[in-house]
Design an enzyme around this catalytic site. Structure first.
Site, mmCIF file in Angstrom:
data_model
loop_
_atom_site.group_PDB
_atom_site.id
_atom_site.type_symbol
_atom_site.label_atom_id
_atom_site.label_comp_id
_atom_site.label_asym_id
_atom_site.label_seq_id
_atom_site.Cartn_x
_atom_site.Cartn_y
_atom_site.Cartn_z
ATOM 1 N N SER A 12 4.762 82.446 36.304
ATOM 2 C CA SER A 12 4.035 81.567 35.748
ATOM 3 C C SER A 12 4.726 80.414 35.875
ATOM 4 O O SER A 12 3.941 79.362 36.151
ATOM 5 C CB SER A 12 3.579 81.923 34.503
ATOM 6 O OG SER A 12 4.493 81.762 33.594
ATOM 7 N N ASN A 106 17.378 76.157 35.897
ATOM 8 C CA ASN A 106 16.805 77.329 35.423
ATOM 9 C C ASN A 106 16.156 77.050 34.143
ATOM 10 O O ASN A 106 16.310 76.121 33.314
ATOM 11 C CB ASN A 106 18.010 78.225 34.920
ATOM 12 C CG ASN A 106 17.462 79.643 34.174
ATOM 13 O OD1 ASN A 106 16.662 80.202 34.683
ATOM 14 N ND2 ASN A 106 18.084 79.826 32.974
ATOM 15 N N HIS A 108 14.889 78.306 30.375
ATOM 16 C CA HIS A 108 15.255 79.561 29.465
ATOM 17 C C HIS A 108 14.371 79.241 28.161
ATOM 18 O O HIS A 108 14.318 78.218 27.740
ATOM 19 C CB HIS A 108 16.941 79.319 28.750
ATOM 20 C CG HIS A 108 17.469 80.292 27.802
ATOM 21 N ND1 HIS A 108 17.793 81.418 28.248
ATOM 22 C CD2 HIS A 108 17.426 80.035 26.769
ATOM 23 C CE1 HIS A 108 18.004 82.216 27.154
ATOM 24 N NE2 HIS A 108 17.951 81.262 25.970
ATOM 25 N N GLU A 173 6.855 75.556 28.573
ATOM 26 C CA GLU A 173 7.512 75.706 29.693
ATOM 27 C C GLU A 173 6.943 75.332 30.853
ATOM 28 O O GLU A 173 7.532 74.510 31.855
ATOM 29 C CB GLU A 173 7.793 77.235 29.689
ATOM 30 C CG GLU A 173 8.721 77.677 28.883
ATOM 31 C CD GLU A 173 9.018 79.283 29.051
ATOM 32 O OE1 GLU A 173 9.026 79.624 30.364
ATOM 33 O OE2 GLU A 173 9.115 80.041 28.101
HETATM 34 C C1 GRF Z 1 9.713 83.030 30.619
HETATM 35 O O1 GRF Z 1 9.688 82.961 29.104
HETATM 36 C C2 GRF Z 1 10.854 82.284 31.097
HETATM 37 O O2 GRF Z 1 11.378 81.191 30.405
HETATM 38 C C3 GRF Z 1 11.784 83.342 31.123
HETATM 39 O O3 GRF Z 1 11.030 84.213 31.892
HETATM 40 C C4 GRF Z 1 9.815 84.329 31.079
HETATM 41 C C5 GRF Z 1 8.717 84.749 32.278
HETATM 42 O O4 GRF Z 1 8.610 83.655 33.091
HETATM 43 N N1 GRF Z 1 12.758 82.932 32.114
HETATM 44 P P1 GRF Z 1 7.559 83.744 34.374
HETATM 45 O O5 GRF Z 1 6.385 83.723 33.758
HETATM 46 O O6 GRF Z 1 7.859 84.944 35.471
HETATM 47 O O7 GRF Z 1 7.771 82.253 34.727
#
Ligand code: GRF
Length: 202
Positions: A12, A106, A108, A173
């Site tokens: 995402s 990155n 987090h 995010e």
């Molecule tokens: C998110 O919470 C991100 O911060 C962490 O992995 C989770 C899923 O991320 N690193 P995504 O949907 O695969 O981008």
């Protein structure tokens, strides 16, 4: 600026970056998405947007070093300016980070330096936090220790579970990562002497 995004799961954050990059005035384009998992949902999302994808399965390689060497070779062939780790669940070795020091970002899901590592939302709830959030940072050899570029906070509500808090953090995010990428791609923030330095500091 040429960006390669690394994913391991739903992607995402990669999707949010790809959507931001689609704007004409955005100073970066995602030229490829790399994954260490064949079943990563983000691969289909990238392919639907016409972004090239590569999968590097750890089990296809005799060692972590060989796995990373294949990734590094593929990365070099693309000459990226920036590498965005986006839900990538594998630690990069010092060799990898030194090769691209200052060019790896990155995201987090906590307000670092609080809660580095895994299960950040449950840990924040267990600690009685009333605020949580995310950090986009430059990647250095220590896990989740690099200088922060952008952070965003959300409230922790009394009825929150790790899942409800995670969903609320994801919304910020998806705004924080494109902002951080823009700042780095435009040269307004860079890593110098282990710190995130803004153009105005020079
Ligand atoms: C998110 O919470 C991100 O911060 C962490 O992995 C989770 C899923 O991320 N690193 P995504 O949907 O695969 O981008």
């Amino acid at each position: 600026k040429r960006v390669v995004a690394f994913i391991s799961g739903g992607g995402s954050n990669m999707l949010a970056l790809a959507k931001a990059c689609a704007a004409a005035d955005f100073p970066a384009e995602i030229v490829a998405v790399f994954s260490d998992k064949a079943e990563a949902g983000g691969l289909a999302k990238a392919e639907a947007l016409g972004i090239a994808t590569r999968t590097f399965l750890r089990r296809d390689f005799p060692s972590k070093e060989a796995h990373e060497a294949a990734i590094l070779d593929a990365l070099d062939a693309l000459s990226p300016d920036i590498v965005c780790l986006a839900g990538y669940m594998r630690l990069l070795s010092g060799t990898f980070i030194q090769r691209h020091e200052g060019r790896i970002l990155n995201i987090h899901p906590s307000l670092l330096p609080l809660f580095p590592g895994l299960h950040t939302h449950q840990r924040a709830i267990d600690a009685g936090m009333r605020i949580a959030g995310c950090t986009v940072h430059f990647v250095t050899e220590g896990m989740d220790e690099g200088p922060a570029i952008v952070q965003a906070a959300v409230p922790v509500l009394p009825a929150d579970t790790a899942d409800t808090l995670a969903a609320r953090v994801l919304t910020v995010e998806h705004r924080s990562y494109p902002l951080a990428l823009r700042l780095v791609a435009e040269g307004n923030v860079r890593m110098e002497g282990g710190k995130a330095v803004t153009a105005g500091d020079l």
